[in-house]
Design a protein around this motif. Structure first.
Motif: not given
Length: 414
Positions: A10, A12, A267-268, A289, A293, A296-298
């Motif tokens: 979680s 960043r 993603s989630k 994450s 921007q 973000g999700p990688q």
């Protein structure tokens, strides 16, 4: 060394950390090959430096069609002097030494004879010419070196004319040829596959499902990766089915793919196919994450199928997120030259909010006056704005808004 973010998914991750991890993953894939100079090298990336083999020009030569003389053969500037015409010197000749008191016709690029130290252009001849027994000259200037290109004035033997990381352009290829370089070491293109994930994604030649979208990521990423130097040999789509993705991996492994770039499924949501596939044998992916921007999700890792290891970079599915991630992560990792970055004033009609904890990349257009204007909003689905953008404005972490006149680092894309 890769950064360990798996224990705190979680958290960043700073963009610079993830860039370093992607570079570390791809570095073993970057090999060089020696290639002869030719048009097919345009766009390729140099893997080693090359040096000039000769001086260019290789001798003092004439910049003009005219007459080779010594300053002592002439009077003052503007003064007429009549001289016998000596033996002509064409380009490529090896002239005999200059005979004092003569004017020797010399062609552009021809070597200057020993003893001569300037060229009087043919336009400054009052009477006579190349075929006359004598010529009357009225030189506008009588200065040693006038209209003479000195030996090595362009490039000296031993000068570095190509550096590792340089992109081969027509001008660079011409320069290399001019200094006697016949071949160069360039990065061998990484054998790459691009897969768009999602059951809602269709090709332009297919019927669009209800609520679906035509695949922009496949063509866009393939083009971006090819421009960065990759050899994109496969572009396709897979549905939200881990078994289908695994089957496609087996095909890619059999085809010798070295790098797989996927979009979507990281993603989630409940049907994130790349995350689901990561639970299969032979697949080692880390999801994180990144503090950027959009994008973000990688995901990053490898897939080993039938003993063949494929480096895997998993990008988000929104088209702007996907393409900007490719620009910021994969392009430098493939060895492409760094983009030009400028500090430019930004023009906005009103304050543009930016998330304080994220490094934001806004699409923009360069203005003729040395400023930059934001193009479109920050949303990651607004591909049309990226299509017309020729720059990215970087809004750093800690900044809550872009205000008119702010001076920000701008990446020039064109």
């Amino acid at each position: 060394m890769a950064h360990d973010h798996a224990s705190s998914p979680s958290t960043r991750v700073p963009l610079a950390d993830h860039q370093a991890d992607v570079a570390a993953l791809l570095t073993p894939l970057l090999r060089s090959e020696r290639r002869a100079l030719g048009p097919e090298l345009v766009g390729r990336i140099a893997a080693a430096e090359r040096r000039a083999v000769i001086d260019v020009p290789s001798a003092d030569n004439s910049q003009m069609d005219g007459f080779a003389l010594a300053c002592a053969d002439l009077g003052a500037a503007g003064e007429e002097r009549t001289l016998p015409v000596g033996t002509a010197i064409p380009a490529g000749a090896a002239p005999s030494p200059h005979e004092p008191g003569t004017a020797r016709p010399i062609m552009t690029g021809a070597p200057l004879p020993d003893g001569a130290d300037l060229v009087v252009p043919v336009e400054e001849a009052v009477t006579g010419g190349f075929d006359s027994a004598e010529v009357t000259l009225r030189p506008a200037d009588v200065t040693a070196g006038r209209f003479v290109r000195p030996r090595g004035s362009d490039t000296r033997e031993g000068d570095t004319v190509l550096r590792a990381g340089d992109r081969l352009t027509p001008a660079r290829i011409a320069h290399l040829a001019s200094v006697g370089v016949r071949d160069v070491e360039v990065l061998a293109p990484v054998r790459t596959a691009v897969l768009s994930t999602g059951s809602e994604v269709a090709g332009c030649d297919e019927t669009l499902p209800d609520g679906g979208a035509f695949d922009a990521n496949g063509p866009g990423l393939a083009a971006a990766l090819a421009a960065a130097g990759a050899d994109v040999v496969a572009v396709g789509r897979v549905p939200d089915d881990p078994a289908a993705l695994h089957a496609r991996l087996a095909e890619l492994a059999a085809d010798g793919i070295e790098l797989l770039v996927t979009s979507g499924g990281v993603s989630k949501g409940a049907y994130e196919v790349v995350k689901l596939a990561a639970e299969l044998p032979g697949i080692e992916l880390t999801f994180l994450s990144v503090a950027m921007q959009p994008g973000g999700p990688q995901g990053i890792g490898t897939a080993t199928v039938d003993g063949h290891r494929i480096a895997w970079v998993a990008l988000p599915g929104n088209p702007v997120s996907s393409l900007l991630s490719c620009e910021l992560l994969l392009r430098p990792a493939l060895g492409a030259p760094a983009r030009t970055r400028l500090r430019l004033p930004v023009r906005v009609e009103s304050d543009e909010p930016s998330p304080v904890a994220l490094e934001q990349f806004r699409r923009a257009r360069l203005l003729p006056g040395g400023e930059v204007r934001l193009a479109g909003g920050p949303s990651s689905h607004l591909l049309g704005a990226l299509a017309v953008a020729d720059a990215l404005v970087i809004v750093p972490v800690g900044v809550d808004a872009v205000r008119d006149g702010d001076t920000l680092t701008t990446i020039v894309l064109s």
